[in-house]
Design a protein around this motif. Sequence first.
Motif, PDB file in Angstrom:
ATOM      1  N   LYS A 110      13.908  63.743   4.674  1.00  0.00           N
ATOM      2  CA  LYS A 110      14.278  64.757   5.664  1.00  0.00           C
ATOM      3  C   LYS A 110      15.792  64.790   5.872  1.00  0.00           C
ATOM      4  O   LYS A 110      16.385  65.870   6.000  1.00  0.00           O
ATOM      5  CB  LYS A 110      13.554  64.466   6.982  1.00  0.00           C
ATOM      6  CG  LYS A 110      13.945  65.364   8.122  1.00  0.00           C
ATOM      7  CD  LYS A 110      12.756  65.945   8.811  1.00  0.00           C
ATOM      8  CE  LYS A 110      13.091  67.143   9.697  1.00  0.00           C
ATOM      9  NZ  LYS A 110      14.449  67.624   9.677  1.00  0.00           N
ATOM     10  N   VAL A 111      16.427  63.649   5.920  1.00  0.00           N
ATOM     11  CA  VAL A 111      17.884  63.621   6.101  1.00  0.00           C
ATOM     12  C   VAL A 111      18.561  64.365   4.949  1.00  0.00           C
ATOM     13  O   VAL A 111      19.486  65.164   5.159  1.00  0.00           O
ATOM     14  CB  VAL A 111      18.400  62.174   6.206  1.00  0.00           C
ATOM     15  CG1 VAL A 111      19.923  62.139   6.178  1.00  0.00           C
ATOM     16  CG2 VAL A 111      17.879  61.512   7.485  1.00  0.00           C
ATOM     17  N   PHE A 112      18.082  64.139   3.731  1.00  0.00           N
ATOM     18  CA  PHE A 112      18.676  64.860   2.597  1.00  0.00           C
ATOM     19  C   PHE A 112      18.420  66.357   2.713  1.00  0.00           C
ATOM     20  O   PHE A 112      19.312  67.163   2.457  1.00  0.00           O
ATOM     21  CB  PHE A 112      18.129  64.317   1.270  1.00  0.00           C
ATOM     22  CG  PHE A 112      18.862  63.087   0.803  1.00  0.00           C
ATOM     23  CD1 PHE A 112      18.599  61.843   1.373  1.00  0.00           C
ATOM     24  CD2 PHE A 112      19.850  63.160  -0.173  1.00  0.00           C
ATOM     25  CE1 PHE A 112      19.287  60.704   0.968  1.00  0.00           C
ATOM     26  CE2 PHE A 112      20.544  62.031  -0.588  1.00  0.00           C
ATOM     27  CZ  PHE A 112      20.265  60.803  -0.016  1.00  0.00           C
TER      28      PHE A 112
ATOM     29  N   TYR B 196      21.070  69.622   3.045  1.00  0.00           N
ATOM     30  CA  TYR B 196      21.162  70.776   2.148  1.00  0.00           C
ATOM     31  C   TYR B 196      21.435  72.074   2.903  1.00  0.00           C
ATOM     32  O   TYR B 196      21.700  73.113   2.300  1.00  0.00           O
ATOM     33  CB  TYR B 196      19.875  70.957   1.326  1.00  0.00           C
ATOM     34  CG  TYR B 196      19.553  69.801   0.402  1.00  0.00           C
ATOM     35  CD1 TYR B 196      20.531  68.912  -0.049  1.00  0.00           C
ATOM     36  CD2 TYR B 196      18.249  69.594  -0.032  1.00  0.00           C
ATOM     37  CE1 TYR B 196      20.207  67.850  -0.885  1.00  0.00           C
ATOM     38  CE2 TYR B 196      17.923  68.542  -0.885  1.00  0.00           C
ATOM     39  CZ  TYR B 196      18.917  67.680  -1.299  1.00  0.00           C
ATOM     40  OH  TYR B 196      18.599  66.638  -2.125  1.00  0.00           O
ATOM     41  N   LYS B 197      21.301  72.021   4.244  1.00  0.00           N
ATOM     42  CA  LYS B 197      21.541  73.230   5.026  1.00  0.00           C
ATOM     43  C   LYS B 197      22.987  73.338   5.475  1.00  0.00           C
ATOM     44  O   LYS B 197      23.393  74.342   6.043  1.00  0.00           O
ATOM     45  CB  LYS B 197      20.608  73.245   6.244  1.00  0.00           C
ATOM     46  CG  LYS B 197      19.137  73.343   5.843  1.00  0.00           C
ATOM     47  CD  LYS B 197      18.210  73.138   7.017  1.00  0.00           C
ATOM     48  CE  LYS B 197      16.793  72.878   6.524  1.00  0.00           C
ATOM     49  NZ  LYS B 197      16.050  72.020   7.447  1.00  0.00           N
ATOM     50  N   SER B 198      23.735  72.289   5.243  1.00  0.00           N
ATOM     51  CA  SER B 198      25.147  72.287   5.656  1.00  0.00           C
ATOM     52  C   SER B 198      26.023  72.430   4.411  1.00  0.00           C
ATOM     53  O   SER B 198      25.725  71.878   3.364  1.00  0.00           O
ATOM     54  CB  SER B 198      25.448  70.966   6.375  1.00  0.00           C
ATOM     55  OG  SER B 198      26.839  70.725   6.408  1.00  0.00           O
ATOM     56  N   PRO B 199      27.145  73.187   4.501  1.00  0.00           N
ATOM     57  CA  PRO B 199      27.991  73.361   3.308  1.00  0.00           C
ATOM     58  C   PRO B 199      28.567  72.025   2.827  1.00  0.00           C
ATOM     59  O   PRO B 199      28.664  71.792   1.630  1.00  0.00           O
ATOM     60  CB  PRO B 199      29.098  74.309   3.781  1.00  0.00           C
ATOM     61  CG  PRO B 199      29.038  74.312   5.277  1.00  0.00           C
ATOM     62  CD  PRO B 199      27.643  73.950   5.662  1.00  0.00           C
TER      63      PRO B 199
ATOM     64  N   LEU C  87      28.143  64.185  -0.260  1.00  0.00           N
ATOM     65  CA  LEU C  87      28.638  62.872  -0.670  1.00  0.00           C
ATOM     66  C   LEU C  87      27.700  61.830  -0.079  1.00  0.00           C
ATOM     67  O   LEU C  87      27.451  61.834   1.132  1.00  0.00           O
ATOM     68  CB  LEU C  87      30.058  62.645  -0.143  1.00  0.00           C
ATOM     69  CG  LEU C  87      30.643  61.239  -0.344  1.00  0.00           C
ATOM     70  CD1 LEU C  87      30.834  60.924  -1.828  1.00  0.00           C
ATOM     71  CD2 LEU C  87      31.976  61.099   0.396  1.00  0.00           C
ATOM     72  N   VAL C  88      27.150  60.955  -0.932  1.00  0.00           N
ATOM     73  CA  VAL C  88      26.288  59.877  -0.447  1.00  0.00           C
ATOM     74  C   VAL C  88      27.048  58.568  -0.592  1.00  0.00           C
ATOM     75  O   VAL C  88      27.563  58.262  -1.667  1.00  0.00           O
ATOM     76  CB  VAL C  88      24.968  59.809  -1.241  1.00  0.00           C
ATOM     77  CG1 VAL C  88      24.080  58.702  -0.691  1.00  0.00           C
ATOM     78  CG2 VAL C  88      24.250  61.143  -1.222  1.00  0.00           C
ATOM     79  N   ILE C  89      27.124  57.810   0.509  1.00  0.00           N
ATOM     80  CA  ILE C  89      27.740  56.478   0.468  1.00  0.00           C
ATOM     81  C   ILE C  89      26.652  55.448   0.765  1.00  0.00           C
ATOM     82  O   ILE C  89      26.047  55.485   1.831  1.00  0.00           O
ATOM     83  CB  ILE C  89      28.865  56.340   1.515  1.00  0.00           C
ATOM     84  CG1 ILE C  89      29.886  57.480   1.379  1.00  0.00           C
ATOM     85  CG2 ILE C  89      29.551  54.982   1.404  1.00  0.00           C
ATOM     86  CD1 ILE C  89      30.936  57.494   2.488  1.00  0.00           C
ATOM     87  N   GLY C  90      26.392  54.576  -0.195  1.00  0.00           N
ATOM     88  CA  GLY C  90      25.429  53.497   0.042  1.00  0.00           C
ATOM     89  C   GLY C  90      26.157  52.209   0.357  1.00  0.00           C
ATOM     90  O   GLY C  90      27.303  52.025  -0.060  1.00  0.00           O
ATOM     91  N   THR C  91      25.532  51.317   1.116  1.00  0.00           N
ATOM     92  CA  THR C  91      26.094  49.965   1.291  1.00  0.00           C
ATOM     93  C   THR C  91      25.009  48.952   0.981  1.00  0.00           C
ATOM     94  O   THR C  91      23.831  49.203   1.213  1.00  0.00           O
ATOM     95  CB  THR C  91      26.607  49.697   2.733  1.00  0.00           C
ATOM     96  OG1 THR C  91      25.500  49.371   3.574  1.00  0.00           O
ATOM     97  CG2 THR C  91      27.366  50.867   3.298  1.00  0.00           C
TER      98      THR C  91
END
Lengths: 263, 263, 263, 263, 263, 263
Positions: A108-110, A114-117, A162-166
Amino acid sequence: DFLSALDEVKPAFGAAINTLEMCRLNGMLNCGTRHAHVLKTVKTFVEQVKKSKRTPLLTCLLEGPSGSGKTALAASIGIDSGFPFIKIVSAENMIGLQESTKCAMITKVFEDSYKSPLSIIILDDIERLLEFVSIGPRFSNVILQTILVLLKRIPPKGRKLLVIGTSSLEDKILESMTLLDTFNVDLNVPNLKPSEMKQVLEALDVFDPADVDNAVTALDEEISIKRLLMLIDMAAQAGGKGTHVHQKIELGYFFKCLQMINT
Amino acid sequence: DFLSALDEVKPAFGAAINTLEMCRLNGMLNCGTRHAHVLKTVKTFVEQVKKSKRTPLLTCLLEGPSGSGKTALAASIGIDSGFPFIKIVSAENMIGLQESTKCAMITKVFEDSYKSPLSIIILDDIERLLEFVSIGPRFSNVILQTILVLLKRIPPKGRKLLVIGTSSLEDKILESMTLLDTFNVDLNVPNLKPSEMKQVLEALDVFDPADVDNAVTALDEEISIKRLLMLIDMAAQAGGKGTHVHQKIELGYFFKCLQMINT
Amino acid sequence: DFLSALDEVKPAFGAAINTLEMCRLNGMLNCGTRHAHVLKTVKTFVEQVKKSKRTPLLTCLLEGPSGSGKTALAASIGIDSGFPFIKIVSAENMIGLQESTKCAMITKVFEDSYKSPLSIIILDDIERLLEFVSIGPRFSNVILQTILVLLKRIPPKGRKLLVIGTSSLEDKILESMTLLDTFNVDLNVPNLKPSEMKQVLEALDVFDPADVDNAVTALDEEISIKRLLMLIDMAAQAGGKGTHVHQKIELGYFFKCLQMINT
Amino acid sequence: DFLSALDEVKPAFGAAINTLEMCRLNGMLNCGTRHAHVLKTVKTFVEQVKKSKRTPLLTCLLEGPSGSGKTALAASIGIDSGFPFIKIVSAENMIGLQESTKCAMITKVFEDSYKSPLSIIILDDIERLLEFVSIGPRFSNVILQTILVLLKRIPPKGRKLLVIGTSSLEDKILESMTLLDTFNVDLNVPNLKPSEMKQVLEALDVFDPADVDNAVTALDEEISIKRLLMLIDMAAQAGGKGTHVHQKIELGYFFKCLQMINT
Amino acid sequence: DFLSALDEVKPAFGAAINTLEMCRLNGMLNCGTRHAHVLKTVKTFVEQVKKSKRTPLLTCLLEGPSGSGKTALAASIGIDSGFPFIKIVSAENMIGLQESTKCAMITKVFEDSYKSPLSIIILDDIERLLEFVSIGPRFSNVILQTILVLLKRIPPKGRKLLVIGTSSLEDKILESMTLLDTFNVDLNVPNLKPSEMKQVLEALDVFDPADVDNAVTALDEEISIKRLLMLIDMAAQAGGKGTHVHQKIELGYFFKCLQMINT
Amino acid sequence: DFLSALDEVKPAFGAAINTLEMCRLNGMLNCGTRHAHVLKTVKTFVEQVKKSKRTPLLTCLLEGPSGSGKTALAASIGIDSGFPFIKIVSAENMIGLQESTKCAMITKVFEDSYKSPLSIIILDDIERLLEFVSIGPRFSNVILQTILVLLKRIPPKGRKLLVIGTSSLEDKILESMTLLDTFNVDLNVPNLKPSEMKQVLEALDVFDPADVDNAVTALDEEISIKRLLMLIDMAAQAGGKGTHVHQKIELGYFFKCLQMINT
Ligand SMILES: Nc1ncnc2c1ncn2[C@@H]1O[C@H](COP(=O)(O)OP(=O)(O)OP(=O)(O)O)[C@@H](O)[C@H]1O
Ligand SMILES: Nc1ncnc2c1ncn2[C@@H]1O[C@H](COP(=O)(O)OP(=O)(O)OP(=O)(O)O)[C@@H](O)[C@H]1O
Ligand SMILES: Nc1ncnc2c1ncn2[C@@H]1O[C@H](COP(=O)(O)OP(=O)(O)OP(=O)(O)O)[C@@H](O)[C@H]1O
Ligand SMILES: Nc1ncnc2c1ncn2[C@@H]1O[C@H](COP(=O)(O)OP(=O)(O)OP(=O)(O)O)[C@@H](O)[C@H]1O
Ligand SMILES: Nc1ncnc2c1ncn2[C@@H]1O[C@H](COP(=O)(O)OP(=O)(O)OP(=O)(O)O)[C@@H](O)[C@H]1O
Ligand SMILES: Nc1ncnc2c1ncn2[C@@H]1O[C@H](COP(=O)(O)OP(=O)(O)OP(=O)(O)O)[C@@H](O)[C@H]1O
Ligand SMILES: [Mg+2]
Ligand SMILES: [Mg+2]
Ligand SMILES: [Mg+2]
Ligand SMILES: [Mg+2]
Ligand SMILES: [Mg+2]
Ligand SMILES: [Mg+2]
């Protein structure tokens, strides 16, 4: 309760920023050139996502030992990006939920992004999202597969992410899970070495300047920013003077504290 | 029955203290400098949590062999802290419950603690909470993940929490579960060595002073406080004189008891 | 059927004694000093539990090879104790039940015991209670955890409990399950060695006294009391004279029987 | 369908004998002294159970390679015993049933036997009852535990039971499952060696007497009675003369058949 | 939601092509002779399926490292084939679905294809379809078996089908799953070697021709087309000139970008 | 859907033959003496089952590499037997069904066969029926056990059954599953060696006779009939002449095809 679980994860915009702010509660100290290099690289990705027409999706992984400052770094970048959609996906909001519910929340977060530029998603502490433990090793393959697919799914036309993983997982494990192959780039966030500890201690201004070198020498070759801050705070409470923060820490008491936690 | 399970774990304040008192039923004997060091360190954490504005959460783990006095130590510190919220999370109240119910119960204790300005939570016998067994090894990963996340979740603003865990698991296992990395500090609670046994026997005053050294020499190089107390009690029942506790233990009978339990 | 399962395990007092009596159906023969030592030690525990104010709970484990007489010993001690509550927990009453039902039944026996001032619980054949098999190895961790917790739970004030476990599992396995650490004491019930076989055969008076030594010599270095009794009974049926028990066994036929079962 | 499953296994008396008869459809040939020794030993057990007052339960295991004649032996003994209750527990009647249903069916057979003064139960092909496969290895632990407990449960007063198990599992596996320890006795039913093959071939009278030695020489060092009978039957169909059973087998065609099945 | 899941996967014809087009969003650059050889071979299969009466089913597997261009190749061939039925089976449309639902969806695509005279099915990223992870290793055997059977099932009379699979799994793993044996042919899609990188860079025309060799020399011995394109795009955003794509990339900045992502 | 699943598997007689016919769609070419030997042996079994009164059940296993012609052989024998009941049990009709449903379907085929005086059942591709994969290894033990029991269950009086299994599993695996022990006989269906390839190519008459030896020399030491036929068909489509099957294959183009599929 699936719906209420989703509710919890759908904070209003301000709330998201507040959550991020909590990850750098004590401000951002200068931790030396190695941290600075990571910061600069990720900020370059922020720019690339913003400007390029050919790169609708970029993913990078911050990996390093426990407490080295990964989450604080990611949160900082998120806050400073000015992107309209920034969300942190964290196991703290999913305690006790079932694998499938967690997958639905992450997905859902992804899909919201997708709805935001322009969006940033922080997948914080991937080992906790995956319920990983090295005995076995065991982890939720359902959640891993969901993340692996989402990390490669191109956003719809005109959307950029942009996806940032930790993660504190060892490279070998990350590789076995094809996480290293799946993130476009992985960057190491290290523990502090002596020269960096000195920078931090000087910035904190808690020792008499003459004591800083001795304090650093007493520490291990390597310490996490998290443990260093805890130790300083412990020593600062000495002799009932705990509330007078501006008073300097006595070196003798600092050594005692060090000894107490290193047994 | 989920709700009734929660009911059971929600004792009124007095009850919680009573449960803690049961963990040091026979009073606290002086077990030597090593136990004293642990006690002092944890008491320093109690103070740090109470006074510092920068440390809303501290977590420490008491680890050591079976029966070495870990739970008694943790309970003592809890009782003496004077904190308004002190709760022990123990497998004894969760016999036969399902993993998810146990997770909900543990999570609830943490969430209750967030309502109190100062709290102590004792996670007693973590291996039992985790349903750990070294064959496999097997354990509840769901409960482990819940604990790992809760041990890092910062309490809400203005709330402060000290978590004390106890465990007899080997370091290697604790490390594989990232429990060592997750607790801020781990402290060893050892078995008694001869000089410490002597201190305990003298404090108990059950032998003729001339016999104490011989009694200690007959024991192994290392014994848990639990086993020592059981053995003394066994010897004290000799010859039907069991009820006259003030009478001294005959050394010969003490040796016989020792032989009986060491086959 | 859960309730009816519990019904089955809730025999009236007399019934419990009957079940125990069945475990020593053929009376108790003298099996030598090693068995006697175990008997004496456990009887000392019975006294300690009865008299001491400081030991509300004692637990001991009888371990030894299959058929060595562990259950008969435990049952004997139970019957002779005169305690108002004596119960044997055995897999025979739980065939085909689910793990959770078995846990509930075991827990119920302990909770029933907490209502009696003095109780003995026999956990018979722990490997069968645990559904243990060394291939894997596999076993019910749910039942193991239940037993581990119950073995340490202090009875309520004024109640006293002695738990006697029996098992043929190897020490290594018992240790891996922390059963050795959890029982206060473990005692070995061995198979018979030649001198002990002789004592048993003489007590049974089934051979011409001149034949006893030859009979013993024909046997292995070690035999369980169970196998010895079966063999004697087999030989006693020789030549259709089976019903005349008082007639002596012919040595030649004894050797033939021995050969038949040792292929 | 649980009830109907039980129905299937509850054949009227005659039916049970018919099932047993099917296991020795082709009559019982003399397979040499080793088979005879097994037969004699088990018949001694039949007598012991019948006559002894001290042995209400005897259990023996026939183990040996696939097709060596174990089931035929057990069935023969059962039929010849004249006991009022004889039942064979076989996987053939339990295809596709769930573990728990199979356990209930097996348990029911034992409980039915407790109503008869003298009973024989054949646990045929224990590996199939256990759903055993050496890859893993895997098997139904629920069924194994059920069998292990039933094999030790003493029948009620005045009831007597002989259990005969059959299995092709290796000793190592049987031991790992504590089946060797649990059965009172285990007996080996071997494949035929050349001298025994000769006995069988002569009894069958299918070769010209002059050809028997050559036929035996062409065979392997060891063959199961099952494979030998199949081969003889194959050769007996030669050249369209299949129906004239009394005609002798041509040695050349016998060799050809042997070659066909040994590729 | 099973039905709605199927709905999602049943796009109108145009949609399918759109999905395929997305896999070669940035056009198809010439990646050298090795890629060209793969392309030519698969196109030969397209012809064989179209023309031969004896080959109603052909299956080939494109395997190679992550990002080497497998999916783009498969999609290109599909689009260019002109076959009336072309469908891509991808994990992206199955996030979070259950194994059985995924099987049903995959099976449905094959059964739909049986209704068209000429079909191409792309099984994209087989490791994701199988939920594969090398820790364990774990994967959905249900989905694997479904694929193995479908890859061999002959379409009904008059129907012809070409299946193209893509995978980054190692040969050893593909073999263990009998995927190599099951696909008629497997073809390797490699990463770019220096001469091929040069071809790509020249075709892109992003460097001053004099700089191309230096740029190639700075790269590793081997790079995926995916990573090369990302790096070029990163460098193209330098100094805020990101939007003027036609401007050449400065070599110094290209080296800096390279260094940033290679830490 | 269980019932409908059964419906699918209950084809009218003609349909069964049609399914079998599909397994030898392209006719049966002479593949040399080794294939011929297998054919002859199985046909001998067909006769034995038909004529013998002592062999109501015979089972044989055709094992060999993937594509070697096992299924075609089994189907041929079935069709030529003239038996009133011939059925092929294949994973193709069971895609996505649950283990228990598959077991019921397989069992039903056997029980249907018991109603016919003479039957042949083909258990095709046993590894697929078992859902076998060598990673693990994993497979459905429920289905394996069902097959193991059915392979030994004697049909009712007057009924006769020949079971032909096919498998590409290695002998070691088949043995671990006791499948080699359970089938009466196992026969190897090998890949083609050069002399056999020549026979096949000559029979197909697709090369100029002068080219056959060169074509064979270009092939590997060993090739499956399946791969050889595919390669021939591929080469036969050369230069748009695909439809003129009677034209000979040009050797140069044959080599090119070989090279394409051998990368
Ligand atoms: N640059 C910094 N300046 C000041 N405080 C910092 C800095 N980086 C991290 N911290 C503080 O150090 C602590 C640990 O940082 P953080 O949680 O980001 O580490 P982490 O690597 O994410 O740890 P973990 O592996 O446990 O997830 C936090 O309290 C954070 O606020
Ligand atoms: N300092 C002490 N003085 C007196 N009695 C003590 C002391 N410490 C522990 N005991 C007693 O010893 C016994 C064992 O102590 P405790 O249960 O705390 O050990 P533990 O390390 O928690 O054991 P376990 O590993 O079984 O959890 C208890 O009966 C406790 O009351
Ligand atoms: N001292 C004894 N005198 C006479 N008979 C005995 C004695 N001890 C055991 N037996 C008999 O020997 C047999 C085996 O004893 P028991 O069942 O107690 O052994 P066990 O060690 O519990 O066996 P298992 O390992 O199978 O549980 C029983 O029939 C029992 O009655
Ligand atoms: N003594 C015998 N005389 C004649 N036929 C025999 C004899 N023993 C066994 N057979 C026949 O040999 C075949 C195999 O025997 P049986 O089924 O008893 O062997 P098994 O050891 O039980 O085999 P499995 O291991 O497959 O269970 C059967 O057809 C049986 O009728
Ligand atoms: N020949 C090509 N010309 C231009 N761009 C290409 C070419 N091949 C691939 N690409 C681009 O490179 C990227 C990676 O290609 P693709 O997704 O096909 O690789 P892949 O091997 O399927 O990767 P993965 O292993 O991740 O599935 C995509 O953005 C694709 O558009
Ligand atoms: N003797 C033959 N003559 C002509 N074609 C044959 C012959 N044997 C097999 N074939 C053809 O070769 C192909 C492979 O044969 P088949 O499917 O029987 O092999 P298989 O060993 O069962 O393969 P798998 O291991 O995949 O099940 C089929 O198309 C079949 O029609
Ligand atoms: Mg973090
Ligand atoms: Mg404790
Ligand atoms: Mg016993
Ligand atoms: Mg048998
Ligand atoms: Mg791809
Ligand atoms: Mg086949």
